[in-house]
Design an enzyme around this catalytic site. Structure first.
Site, PDB file in Angstrom:
ATOM      1  N   ASP A 161       0.859  -1.182   0.000  1.00  0.00           N
ATOM      2  CA  ASP A 161       0.000   0.000   0.000  1.00  0.00           C
ATOM      3  C   ASP A 161       0.890   1.225   0.000  1.00  0.00           C
ATOM      4  OD1 ASP A 161      -2.722   1.349   0.449  1.00  0.00           O
ATOM      5  OD2 ASP A 161      -1.547   2.104   2.140  1.00  0.00           O
ATOM      6  N   GLU A 176      -1.316  -1.567  -5.755  1.00  0.00           N
ATOM      7  CA  GLU A 176      -2.541  -0.930  -6.219  1.00  0.00           C
ATOM      8  C   GLU A 176      -2.225   0.012  -7.374  1.00  0.00           C
ATOM      9  OE1 GLU A 176      -6.434   1.354  -4.293  1.00  0.00           O
ATOM     10  OE2 GLU A 176      -4.580   1.094  -3.140  1.00  0.00           O
ATOM     11  N   CYS A 207     -12.498  -5.110   5.884  1.00  0.00           N
ATOM     12  CA  CYS A 207     -11.777  -5.705   7.001  1.00  0.00           C
ATOM     13  C   CYS A 207     -11.001  -6.913   6.478  1.00  0.00           C
ATOM     14  CB  CYS A 207     -12.741  -6.122   8.109  1.00  0.00           C
ATOM     15  SG  CYS A 207     -11.969  -7.051   9.450  1.00  0.00           S
ATOM     16  N   CYS A 219     -12.273 -10.389   8.529  1.00  0.00           N
ATOM     17  CA  CYS A 219     -13.558 -11.066   8.276  1.00  0.00           C
ATOM     18  C   CYS A 219     -14.150 -10.736   6.919  1.00  0.00           C
ATOM     19  CB  CYS A 219     -14.557 -10.719   9.377  1.00  0.00           C
ATOM     20  SG  CYS A 219     -15.054  -8.978   9.410  1.00  0.00           S
ATOM     21  N   CYS A 226     -13.333  -2.886  13.317  1.00  0.00           N
ATOM     22  CA  CYS A 226     -14.349  -3.562  12.519  1.00  0.00           C
ATOM     23  C   CYS A 226     -15.615  -3.758  13.359  1.00  0.00           C
ATOM     24  CB  CYS A 226     -13.816  -4.908  12.021  1.00  0.00           C
ATOM     25  SG  CYS A 226     -15.024  -5.874  11.070  1.00  0.00           S
ATOM     26  N   CYS A 253     -16.201  -8.117  13.569  1.00  0.00           N
ATOM     27  CA  CYS A 253     -15.338  -8.998  14.362  1.00  0.00           C
ATOM     28  C   CYS A 253     -14.596  -8.257  15.466  1.00  0.00           C
ATOM     29  CB  CYS A 253     -14.334  -9.717  13.475  1.00  0.00           C
ATOM     30  SG  CYS A 253     -13.183  -8.618  12.609  1.00  0.00           S
ATOM     31  N   ASP A 296      -3.239   1.585   6.844  1.00  0.00           N
ATOM     32  CA  ASP A 296      -2.330   1.208   5.757  1.00  0.00           C
ATOM     33  C   ASP A 296      -2.024  -0.287   5.770  1.00  0.00           C
ATOM     34  OD1 ASP A 296      -2.254   3.874   5.022  1.00  0.00           O
ATOM     35  OD2 ASP A 296      -0.512   4.304   6.275  1.00  0.00           O
TER      36      ASP A 296
END
Length: 422
Positions: free
Chosen positions: A199, A283, A335, A338, A354, A357, A364
């Protein structure tokens, strides 16, 4: 400096103050003649197109703008440089037109390519390209260039094979470079088990899926104080004066120093990642769009595009797997534990919990993990197209050319390169 073209590499040499006055004049004359041939041929094709006439062929242009032009009083000085320089300039124009036509017809991937444009003598970067008929490597380490002489070179590394072409480049601060194109075999590294999703950011240049953070060096920000002082001195000089030309070179040298440091740092960081990881996923950021926001200076200072380009061609050379994740993928919203999509978050939110979960995520690091998972999915989905029924690779993907080297055509961006090893 190095460049990769198809399955090959190119070394380079630098000429730091090693040229005498006659060689500098000869190179300046070669740059000018190549520019004049380019502009004359481009003008003929533009005028023919405006008049509704057929496309002027390269053979006709070579006869009119090179062979016959040398016999006229207005262009007699074209005979003072090697004919290879003039012919290569015409071939470069043909390549520019081909790229433009392929882009218009949709045959060329990547961003749309515009039509060729005229070259100016005031361009800060000039170059000529020669094939093996116009240069040779000498036993004493010099490079002989036709109608220029033997050039003393400070080599960056030894050439792994006999070069097929050389490009002589002069940059904005008056430095000369030689870039050689050679064909070599890929240097496949031993396989490792580790993979990495990356990232890219500004506070930290890169965050890997294993939690490692690479701090941003901010080379331009660190040099801003000196750049501002040199720019003020330049603005006070009278336009057209010799002192202004000297001040402009000082500013250009400082910018070149910043760019060299950034490029060297990119090379070291990308090489370390490729050596440590079997697969690398990043990305596909919209850098050109981010370069028009209030973060433009920081985005350009980071140099994400150059770094990703290095990762891509080094992965292909060393037999690693490389894939780009689409920029629309919500890496910061999902997330990684999960899979719940928790919605968009402002940039000032660096940590979040989250709601499904209860996992506390670093923004990052969570994005890097999601890039890793999405990259694995892309490679798995594309494996059926790259392997035959026996499970062996059908053919290697072409190695993309490294950007920033004159004489090396840019290839379209590929989604996946290298040897799938997962």
């Amino acid at each position: 400096m190095s460049v990769v073209k198809e399955v090959g590499t190119a070394g380079s040499g630098r000429l730091p103050g090693l040229l005498d006055a006659s060689q500098r004049r000869a190179l300046a004359k070669a740059f000018g003649c190549a520019r004049v041939v380019w502009n004359d041929c481009l003008r003929d094709r533009k005028e023919a197109h405006a008049a509704g006439l057929p496309y002027v062929t390269s053979a006709e242009l070579s006869r009119l703008r090179i062979t016959r032009a040398k016999r006229t009083a207005e262009r007699a000085w074209l005979a003072d440089v090697s004919a290879v320089v003039l012919q290569q300039s015409l071939r470069d124009l043909d390549a520019a037109y081909k790229n433009f036509f392929d882009s218009v017809r949709g045959k060329r991937p990547g961003r749309r390519v515009g039509p060729p444009r005229y070259k100016s003598k005031k361009d800060t970067r000039q170059s000529i390209r020669l094939n093996t008929n116009a240069f040779s490597l000498q036993d004493d380490g010099t490079v002989y260039v036709a109608k220029v002489g033997s050039l003393r070179v400070k080599w960056s590394r030894r050439l792994p094979a006999v070069p097929t072409s050389v490009t002589v480049t002069k940059d904005s601060c008056g430095r000369y470079f030689l870039s050689f194109v050679v064909d070599t075999e890929p240097d496949i590294l031993p396989k490792v088990e580790a993979e990495a999703g990356i990232d890219l950011g500004l506070s930290a240049f890169a965050v890997l899926s294993d939690g490692r953070k690479i701090d941003s060096p901010r080379f331009l920000r660190r040099a801003e104080k000196k750049l501002k002082r040199l720019q003020r001195q330049l603005s006070r000089k009278q336009k057209g004066s010799k002192n202004r030309a000297k001040a402009r070179i000082k500013v250009a040298r400082q910018h070149a120093r910043v760019a060299d440091r950034r490029r060297d740092w990119h090379h070291k960081a990308s090489t370390q990642i490729i050596r440590d990881k079997q697969a690398v996923y990043v990305e596909d950021l919209a850098v050109s769009g981010l370069g028009r926001t209030r973060l433009a200076k920081s985005v350009h200072d980071a140099g994400w595009s150059a770094f990703v380009g290095m990762l891509e061609y080094k992965a292909a050379v060393h037999g690693r797997t490389f894939a780009k994740v689409d920029r629309a993928f919500p890496s910061s919203q999902v997330c990684s534990a999960c899979g719940l999509r928790d919605g968009p978050k402002p940039l000032h939110v660096r940590e979040w919990t989250c709601g499904e979960c209860g996992t506390v995520h670093d923004r990052d690091h969570n994005a890097a993990r999601n890039v890793l998972f999405e990259g694995r999915r892309i490679v798995a989905a594309g494996r059926a197209e790259t392997l035959n029924a026996c499970g062996a690779p059908v053919r290697r993907a072409p190695v993309p050319a490294q950007r920033g080297e004159a004489g090396s055509p840019r290839k379209g961006q590929t989604i996946q390169a290298g040897i799938p090893g997962l």
